[in-house]
Design a protein around this motif. Structure first.
Motif, short mmCIF file in Angstrom:
data_model
loop_
_atom_site.label_atom_id
_atom_site.label_comp_id
_atom_site.label_asym_id
_atom_site.label_seq_id
_atom_site.Cartn_x
_atom_site.Cartn_y
_atom_site.Cartn_z
N GLY A 149 0.79 -1.23 0.00
CA GLY A 149 0.00 0.00 0.00
C GLY A 149 0.82 1.27 0.00
O GLY A 149 0.33 2.32 0.42
N THR A 150 2.05 1.19 -0.46
CA THR A 150 2.92 2.38 -0.47
C THR A 150 2.67 3.18 -1.74
O THR A 150 3.55 3.34 -2.59
N THR A 151 1.46 3.70 -1.86
CA THR A 151 1.06 4.50 -3.01
C THR A 151 0.55 5.85 -2.54
O THR A 151 0.19 6.02 -1.37
N MET A 152 0.49 6.80 -3.47
CA MET A 152 -0.01 8.13 -3.12
C MET A 152 -1.47 8.07 -2.66
O MET A 152 -1.90 8.84 -1.80
N GLY A 153 -2.23 7.15 -3.26
CA GLY A 153 -3.63 7.00 -2.86
C GLY A 153 -3.77 6.58 -1.41
O GLY A 153 -4.57 7.15 -0.65
N THR A 154 -2.98 5.60 -1.00
CA THR A 154 -3.02 5.13 0.39
C THR A 154 -2.47 6.19 1.33
O THR A 154 -3.01 6.42 2.42
N TYR A 155 -1.39 6.85 0.92
CA TYR A 155 -0.83 7.92 1.75
C TYR A 155 -1.85 9.04 1.94
O TYR A 155 -1.99 9.61 3.03
N GLY A 156 -2.57 9.37 0.86
CA GLY A 156 -3.59 10.42 0.97
C GLY A 156 -4.69 10.02 1.93
O GLY A 156 -5.20 10.86 2.69
N GLN A 157 -5.07 8.75 1.90
CA GLN A 157 -6.10 8.26 2.81
C GLN A 157 -5.62 8.33 4.26
O GLN A 157 -6.39 8.67 5.16
N LEU A 158 -4.34 8.04 4.49
CA LEU A 158 -3.78 8.14 5.83
C LEU A 158 -3.73 9.59 6.30
O LEU A 158 -4.09 9.89 7.46
N ILE A 159 -3.31 10.50 5.41
CA ILE A 159 -3.28 11.92 5.76
C ILE A 159 -4.67 12.41 6.16
O ILE A 159 -4.85 13.11 7.16
N ARG A 160 -5.67 12.03 5.36
CA ARG A 160 -7.05 12.44 5.64
C ARG A 160 -7.53 11.88 6.99
O ARG A 160 -8.19 12.59 7.77
N ALA A 161 -7.21 10.61 7.25
CA ALA A 161 -7.63 9.99 8.51
C ALA A 161 -6.95 10.67 9.71
O ALA A 161 -7.58 10.91 10.74
#
Length: 275
Positions: A149-161
């Protein structure tokens, strides 16, 4: 034999559902090394590891069940949707313990041949609908710890959370460590999320630093809402000259030539004429 509470919980609920009967043989909470998997509705079973040697000896003579299927071809007959729903319900019922969450996830993926990144992403979307931000953070951090899951999409989801869980400082540190060093390639949507988070949490120095970093790569903001936040940040910080520069530079976002855009009803009329 010691069993992690998380693994015991996972196995217990699977057993109640009539899906599996399992033995946890490792002292590590993250390993389920031997299991018998059943589909009680169909009367099928995958043989345990104790019977593997016997199966190998008789592999040249495929044994068929009443339905005509080879025993060696029978697998855990549970739908993708049921697996995901089960994981989500299990995560929602767990205590706020990193060990329990990680142990449950380890036990769940132990039944998969390949890392189920697609299923986990669907589960994360379901957790978002429930606004389970803290649990989302735990799941994504577990995924990253596995190198997944080391993608920008997953990172963005983590930032939002992290933002929704009121942990902006942690989000900022993660941004600096994993994302912010490569501003020429970060999607604008993710940059916009960070700018908005900085703006809401009065982290204005970080906001203008991020924006200036993007400008250094000649990346122009796609929306006037971004420019407004940057201009407001400059004003609050007392940097009025920079505020005016930004407003003037991206003035075109505020004064779009509407005459170039035809109304939707005009376009529909033109299509009717062509028909």
């Amino acid at each position: 034999m010691w069993k992690s509470p998380a693994i015991s919980y996972l196995v217990g609920h699977l057993t109640q559902l009539g899906v599996i009967r399992a033995q946890v043989l490792s002292s590590s909470y993250s390993t389920v090394s031997q299991a018998q998997v059943y589909n009680l509705r169909e009367g099928k079973a995958v043989v345990s590891s104790e019977d593997q040697h016997h199966n190998q000896v008789n592999s040249r003579i495929p044994e068929k069940n009443a339905g005509g299927e080879n025993r060696n071809q029978i697998r855990w007959n549970v739908s993708r949707k049921d697996k995901i729903n089960f994981l989500v319900k299990t995560l929602l019922n767990l205590n706020d313990s990193k060990e329990d969450v990680y142990g449950t996830l380890d036990g769940w993926v132990a039944w998969e041949q390949d890392f189920p990144i697609g299923k986990l992403r669907i589960a994360l979307i379901a957790l978002e609908k429930e606004q389970q931000w803290h649990r989302i953070i735990q799941v994504i951090k577990w995924m990253v710890s596995k190198g997944q899951g080391t993608t920008m999409g997953t990172y963005g989801q983590l930032i939002r959370a992290l933002d929704m869980d009121q942990r902006p400082e942690e989000a900022h540190k993660f941004w600096q460590k994993k994302i912010g060093m490569d501003l020429h390639a970060v999607p604008w949507q993710l940059c916009k999320s960070m700018i908005s988070m900085y703006y809401r949490n009065n982290m204005l120095e970080n906001l203008v630093k991020l924006f200036e970093g993007l400008e250094a790569f000649d990346r122009k903001p796609p929306q006037k809402s971004i420019v407004r936040k940057v201009a407001d940040a400059y004003e609050i910080l007392g940097r009025l000259e920079k505020k005016e520069r930004v407003l003037e530079k991206y003035n075109y976002l505020f004064t779009e030539d509407r005459s170039r855009k035809k109304p939707k009803n005009a376009l529909s009329k033109e299509k009717k004429k062509l028909v």
